[in-house]
Write an enzyme that holds these catalytic residues in place. Structure first.
Site, PDB file in Angstrom:
ATOM      1  N   CYS A 172       2.611  -3.396  17.192  1.00  0.00           N
ATOM      2  CA  CYS A 172       2.123  -2.186  17.849  1.00  0.00           C
ATOM      3  C   CYS A 172       0.611  -2.325  18.022  1.00  0.00           C
ATOM      4  O   CYS A 172      -0.104  -2.617  17.055  1.00  0.00           O
ATOM      5  CB  CYS A 172       2.483  -0.957  17.031  1.00  0.00           C
ATOM      6  SG  CYS A 172       4.259  -0.820  16.791  1.00  0.00           S
ATOM      7  N   CYS A 177       3.597  -6.368   8.661  1.00  0.00           N
ATOM      8  CA  CYS A 177       4.656  -5.897   9.565  1.00  0.00           C
ATOM      9  C   CYS A 177       4.807  -6.908  10.704  1.00  0.00           C
ATOM     10  O   CYS A 177       3.809  -7.388  11.242  1.00  0.00           O
ATOM     11  CB  CYS A 177       4.291  -4.527  10.142  1.00  0.00           C
ATOM     12  SG  CYS A 177       5.591  -3.868  11.222  1.00  0.00           S
ATOM     13  N   GLU A 221       0.819  -1.206   0.000  1.00  0.00           N
ATOM     14  CA  GLU A 221       0.000   0.000   0.000  1.00  0.00           C
ATOM     15  C   GLU A 221       0.852   1.255   0.000  1.00  0.00           C
ATOM     16  O   GLU A 221       1.884   1.332   0.664  1.00  0.00           O
ATOM     17  CB  GLU A 221      -0.935  -0.007   1.206  1.00  0.00           C
ATOM     18  CG  GLU A 221      -2.076  -0.975   0.965  1.00  0.00           C
ATOM     19  CD  GLU A 221      -2.948  -1.147   2.176  1.00  0.00           C
ATOM     20  OE1 GLU A 221      -4.003  -0.503   2.230  1.00  0.00           O
ATOM     21  OE2 GLU A 221      -2.577  -1.937   3.054  1.00  0.00           O
ATOM     22  N   CYS A 242      -2.098  -0.371  15.832  1.00  0.00           N
ATOM     23  CA  CYS A 242      -1.875  -0.313  14.388  1.00  0.00           C
ATOM     24  C   CYS A 242      -2.545  -1.480  13.673  1.00  0.00           C
ATOM     25  O   CYS A 242      -2.356  -2.635  14.043  1.00  0.00           O
ATOM     26  CB  CYS A 242      -0.373  -0.343  14.117  1.00  0.00           C
ATOM     27  SG  CYS A 242       0.012  -0.488  12.371  1.00  0.00           S
ATOM     28  N   CYS A 277      -2.230   7.095   9.092  1.00  0.00           N
ATOM     29  CA  CYS A 277      -1.196   6.404   9.865  1.00  0.00           C
ATOM     30  C   CYS A 277      -1.756   5.218  10.628  1.00  0.00           C
ATOM     31  O   CYS A 277      -2.736   5.364  11.358  1.00  0.00           O
ATOM     32  CB  CYS A 277      -0.652   7.361  10.914  1.00  0.00           C
ATOM     33  SG  CYS A 277       0.854   8.082  10.426  1.00  0.00           S
ATOM     34  N   CYS A 335       3.688   8.474   0.848  1.00  0.00           N
ATOM     35  CA  CYS A 335       4.016   7.594   1.971  1.00  0.00           C
ATOM     36  C   CYS A 335       4.112   6.171   1.415  1.00  0.00           C
ATOM     37  O   CYS A 335       3.131   5.646   0.883  1.00  0.00           O
ATOM     38  CB  CYS A 335       2.901   7.704   3.016  1.00  0.00           C
ATOM     39  SG  CYS A 335       3.098   6.551   4.370  1.00  0.00           S
TER      40      CYS A 335
HETATM   41  S1  SF4 Z   1       3.043   1.098  13.714  1.00  0.00           S
HETATM   42 FE1  SF4 Z   1       2.313  -0.673  12.539  1.00  0.00          FE
HETATM   43  S2  SF4 Z   1       3.512  -0.682  10.632  1.00  0.00           S
HETATM   44 FE2  SF4 Z   1       4.566   0.674  12.114  1.00  0.00          FE
HETATM   45  S3  SF4 Z   1       6.047  -0.661  13.147  1.00  0.00           S
HETATM   46 FE3  SF4 Z   1       4.205  -0.704  14.421  1.00  0.00          FE
HETATM   47  S4  SF4 Z   1       3.034  -2.486  13.663  1.00  0.00           S
HETATM   48 FE4  SF4 Z   1       4.579  -2.009  12.121  1.00  0.00          FE
END
Ligand code: SF4
Length: 365
Positions: free
Chosen positions: A117, A113, A93, A120, A344, A106
């Site tokens: 987090c 990932c 993306e 996220c 984000c 971006c």
């Molecule tokens: S915010 Fe999301 S994309 Fe960024 S490092 Fe943490 S889990 Fe990965």
């Protein structure tokens, strides 16, 4: 697996070497470089200034593009999100954010990932694969062509941010190679000074970047002022806790050249990390480490099934004032593209409920 050489993985010298290995003169390498980056062509058929026989030979050995567009979404604020697929079927993306002074692209450094987090959406995908340099470069070429037209010079110049899906410092080699390819004055000419890389806190890479002379700007995502809370919100903290992270940040700060930027990002989660005490603890933490970096406050971008809500604007403002009262330069980032899952922490190959613009664009693509 596609075995063809992916041309956007190669720098100018490597492209020339490839061309010469095919028995062509060196200037054809420069021509090909110009076709890929100045004219931003994504197929050999369009490179009509190259001899047909050479294009046929190239097509046998190499490919000019590997990403295919799945969907394109346009936000009511003009932000565009592209959901693409790699040759092996993984989502990538990219987001184009129009701004008054300079547009921003971006890009993603990984498909999914591996970091978890808690706020996220991308984390929910897990790591699918780290992207190649060629796939990073291609995202930018694609977004530029879509926003301005194929090969059309960008009217205001372009900023890049490595804040899409993935942890860029876990894709360090691809990232640095892609940045060097994009900085070439004979091509896209987007220099590292126009690029910001955001990390969740991969400490060894922060140190490594501190030693790179021609480097992008750095942003560190903090999300919490204490280890106890950061362990929960950003589990990478268990590996590199705040004291280690901020010591590396201090080293980085000492290596800054005039005009270089270094920022902390702080996602604001309603009732979780946004109280007055959190503001004071954050200010004390940064001041204790004598860090003068700016703080960007980012109201959380909600998405199901994430259990968080964004901090209300009045508390964001209060938090900002508390930081500023302790001498910390603070900025509130305006959310962009929330309605199309482009903001984000929202990149997770999501398809928003039907958007009429998307339907039209589907037909165009
Ligand atoms: S915010 Fe999301 S994309 Fe960024 S490092 Fe943490 S889990 Fe990965």
């Amino acid at each position: 697996m596609n075995q063809a050489v992916h041309l956007t993985n190669l720098n100018g010298a490597e492209l020339s070497a490839l061309v010469e290995s095919l028995g062509e003169p060196a200037y054809r390498g420069r021509q090909l470089f110009g076709a890929l980056y100045r004219r931003r062509l994504r197929s050999f058929e369009e490179m009509t200034d190259l001899p047909k026989s050479f294009r046929a030979e190239l097509a046998e050995r190499a490919t000019a593009s590997t990403l295919t567009l799945e969907s394109r979404y346009i936000s009511e604020d003009g932000t565009r999100r592209y959901l693409m697929k790699t040759h092996d079927g993984l989502p990538v993306e990219t987001v184009f954010i129009p701004e008054e002074r300079r547009d921003t692209i971006c890009f993603s450094s990984q498909s999914g990932c591996p970091l978890q987090c808690d706020f996220c959406l991308t984390a929910k995908l897990g790591l699918l694969r780290t992207l190649t340099a060629g796939e990073i470069v291609e995202q930018v070429v694609f977004a530029l062509n879509d926003a301005y037209g194929v090969g059309i010079k960008t009217p205001r110049g372009t900023n890049l941010v490595a804040m899409g899906a993935g942890e860029p410092f876990l894709a360090f080699e691809s990232l640095m190679r892609a940045l060097r390819i994009m900085a070439d004055p004979a091509g896209l000419y987007i220099v590292p000074n126009r690029v910001t890389v955001s990390t969740a806190g991969v400490v060894p890479r922060i140190r490594e970047l501190a030693a790179v002379p021609d480097r992008p700007h750095l942003a560190i995502s903090l999300a919490a002022p204490t280890d106890e809370q950061r362990d929960v919100l950003m589990p990478i903290n268990k590996k590199w806790p705040l004291a280690e992270l901020l010591a590396a940040c201090k080293e980085f700060e000492l290596s800054l050249k005039p005009g270089e930027r270094f920022t902390f990002e702080y996602v604001m989660l309603d009732g979780v990390n946004d109280s007055d005490e959190h503001a004071r603890a954050l200010a004390n933490l940064l001041n204790r480490h004598q860090l003068r970096a700016k703080v960007n406050l980012i109201p959380h971008n909600p998405a199901d099934p994430l259990p968080y809500r964004p901090t209300p604007p009045a508390q964001v403002e209060r938090f900002k004032n508390l930081l500023e009262a302790k001498g910390i330069q603070t900025h509130v980032r305006r959310p962009r593209g929330r309605d199309i899952y482009a903001a984000c922490g929202q990149l997770a190959a999501r398809r928003p409920v039907t958007n009429p613009q998307e339907q039209i664009l589907h037909q165009l693509s």
